[in-house]
Design an enzyme around this catalytic site. Structure first.
Site, PDB file in Angstrom:
ATOM      1  N   GLY A  61       0.991  -1.797   0.073  1.00  0.00           N
ATOM      2  CA  GLY A  61       0.097   0.105  -0.461  1.00  0.00           C
ATOM      3  C   GLY A  61       1.002   1.339  -0.434  1.00  0.00           C
ATOM      4  O   GLY A  61       0.740   2.371   0.746  1.00  0.00           O
ATOM      5  N   ALA A  62       1.855   0.878  -0.704  1.00  0.00           N
ATOM      6  CA  ALA A  62       2.979   2.783  -0.454  1.00  0.00           C
ATOM      7  C   ALA A  62       2.891   3.328  -2.003  1.00  0.00           C
ATOM      8  O   ALA A  62       3.948   4.039  -1.584  1.00  0.00           O
ATOM      9  CB  ALA A  62       4.261   2.136  -0.095  1.00  0.00           C
ATOM     10  N   GLY A  82      -0.607   8.014   0.462  1.00  0.00           N
ATOM     11  CA  GLY A  82      -0.804   7.817   2.113  1.00  0.00           C
ATOM     12  C   GLY A  82       0.546   7.188   2.711  1.00  0.00           C
ATOM     13  O   GLY A  82       1.771   8.017   2.472  1.00  0.00           O
ATOM     14  N   ILE A  83       0.203   6.961   3.916  1.00  0.00           N
ATOM     15  CA  ILE A  83       1.483   7.118   4.797  1.00  0.00           C
ATOM     16  C   ILE A  83       2.017   5.736   4.128  1.00  0.00           C
ATOM     17  O   ILE A  83       3.458   5.913   4.827  1.00  0.00           O
ATOM     18  CB  ILE A  83       0.367   6.378   5.943  1.00  0.00           C
ATOM     19  CG1 ILE A  83      -0.275   5.038   5.841  1.00  0.00           C
ATOM     20  CG2 ILE A  83      -0.475   7.130   5.964  1.00  0.00           C
ATOM     21  CD1 ILE A  83      -0.929   4.391   6.851  1.00  0.00           C
ATOM     22  N   GLY A  84       1.709   4.779   3.986  1.00  0.00           N
ATOM     23  CA  GLY A  84       2.546   3.767   3.231  1.00  0.00           C
ATOM     24  C   GLY A  84       3.910   4.901   2.600  1.00  0.00           C
ATOM     25  O   GLY A  84       5.143   4.555   2.042  1.00  0.00           O
ATOM     26  N   SER A 139      -6.633   0.693  12.598  1.00  0.00           N
ATOM     27  CA  SER A 139      -7.662   1.163  12.775  1.00  0.00           C
ATOM     28  C   SER A 139      -8.352   1.195  13.885  1.00  0.00           C
ATOM     29  O   SER A 139      -8.955   0.239  13.940  1.00  0.00           O
ATOM     30  CB  SER A 139      -8.564   1.449  11.655  1.00  0.00           C
ATOM     31  OG  SER A 139      -9.839   3.073  11.762  1.00  0.00           O
ATOM     32  N   TYR A 143     -15.211  -2.598   7.553  1.00  0.00           N
ATOM     33  CA  TYR A 143     -14.405  -2.494   7.361  1.00  0.00           C
ATOM     34  C   TYR A 143     -13.449  -2.313   9.461  1.00  0.00           C
ATOM     35  O   TYR A 143     -12.385  -2.840   9.212  1.00  0.00           O
ATOM     36  CB  TYR A 143     -14.174  -0.773   7.723  1.00  0.00           C
ATOM     37  CG  TYR A 143     -12.773   0.180   7.561  1.00  0.00           C
ATOM     38  CD1 TYR A 143     -11.707  -0.184   6.486  1.00  0.00           C
ATOM     39  CD2 TYR A 143     -12.470   0.909   8.775  1.00  0.00           C
ATOM     40  CE1 TYR A 143      -9.855   0.493   6.804  1.00  0.00           C
ATOM     41  CE2 TYR A 143     -11.051   1.571   8.654  1.00  0.00           C
ATOM     42  CZ  TYR A 143     -10.636   0.614   7.647  1.00  0.00           C
ATOM     43  OH  TYR A 143      -8.640   1.341   8.040  1.00  0.00           O
TER      44      TYR A 143
END
Length: 280
Positions: free
Chosen positions: A10-11, A14-16, A131, A157
């Site tokens: 997931g890079a 975003g945060i990745g 989360s 989720y």
């Protein structure tokens, strides 16, 4: 000290992507994984790092990714399972599983277990992006993991993020004595494209002027980069759930060892190659 090999899923944004930038700038050997070929290649080119493309809504692509990582890297020091997201209406993947649960839990579970011997040999750290939704929306039903009886984007989720914590705790239980340390974390409410394609009310935060009040991805990635580089057993506790570098209380179900063990067994069955896929 030699560079550590740090794989971040997931890079591509975003945060990745923020974590990849920080860790690469600090001299680590970063490897990024993303779903979008163009976005993933762009980040990799900017950082001059290796990259792989895999869609976690397809378990065959996760298996291929694991094989490629095993072939390329004789040592994996950190695996950051960061890919995930909240979806819209209930949808089944080609593997026959509810998409939220597969992308957020089953795919990273499969990737981790396919790499487990390499991770153990490397005394690796596994970081799972969870989360706070695990507590707000999570209400786990082991007999309805694909949300056939009860579905909403938020609950799906929340349950997937609770599964991330249960997986973290069971991974610690099974493999900490074999060298693996594991932690889950909540990155905070970060200004990214998260929930943009969802029907969840959470999308309104990300698609309105309220977004300016959210933290930047670099701040959201702080706990991930800290867990990836700090020393487990000294700086942080394996098996725990963190936010802002501090242990947090998760959903009460997260502390049920029988549930964690049962989820592991169900996840193994659901990711087995002989499972019947859904025709496309």
């Amino acid at each position: 000290m030699s560079k550590r090999t740090i794989i971040i899923t997931g890079a591509s944004d975003g945060i990745g992507a923020a974590a990849a930038r920080k860790l690469s700038a600090d001299g680590e050997h970063v490897v990024i994984v993303g779903r979008s070929p163009a976005k993933t290649a762009s980040i990799a080119d900017d950082l001059d790092v290796d990259y792989f493309v895999a869609d976690f809504a397809r378990l065959d692509e996760v298996r291929t990714l694991a094989a490629e990582l095993r072939e390329r890297y004789p040592r994996i020091d950190v695996l950051a399972n960061n890919a995930g997201g909240i979806m819209g209406t209930r949808e089944l993947t080609v593997d026959g599983h509810e998409k939220t649960f597969q992308v957020n839990h089953l795919a990273p579970f499969l990737l981790t277990t396919l790499l487990i011997d390499r991770l153990s040999e490397s005394s690796a750290t596994v970081v799972n992006t969870s989360s706070a939704a695990n507590s707000v929306f999570g209400k786990f039903d082991l007999d309805d993991l694909d949300a056939e009886r009860s579905y909403s984007p938020n609950r799906a989720y929340g349950n997937a993020k609770l599964a991330n914590i249960l997986f973290t705790r069971e991974l610690h239980h099974r493999y900490h004595d074999q060298g693996i340390s594991a932690a889950a974390f909540h990155p905070g409410v970060v200004a990214t494209g998260f929930a943009a394609d969802s029907t969840s009310v959470m999308r309104l935060i990300y698609r309105t002027p309220l977004k300016r009040f959210l933290m930047p991805p670099e701040q959201g990635a702080d706990t991930l980069t800290w867990l990836a580089t700090a020393t487990p057993g000294t700086d942080w506790i394996s098996g725990e759930y963190y936010e802002k570098r501090v242990v947090q209380k998760a959903n009460p179900q997260a502390y049920d060892p029988a549930l964690a063990a049962a989820l592991w067994a169900r996840s193994e069955a659901m990711t087995h190659e002989s499972a019947a896929p859904v025709p496309e």
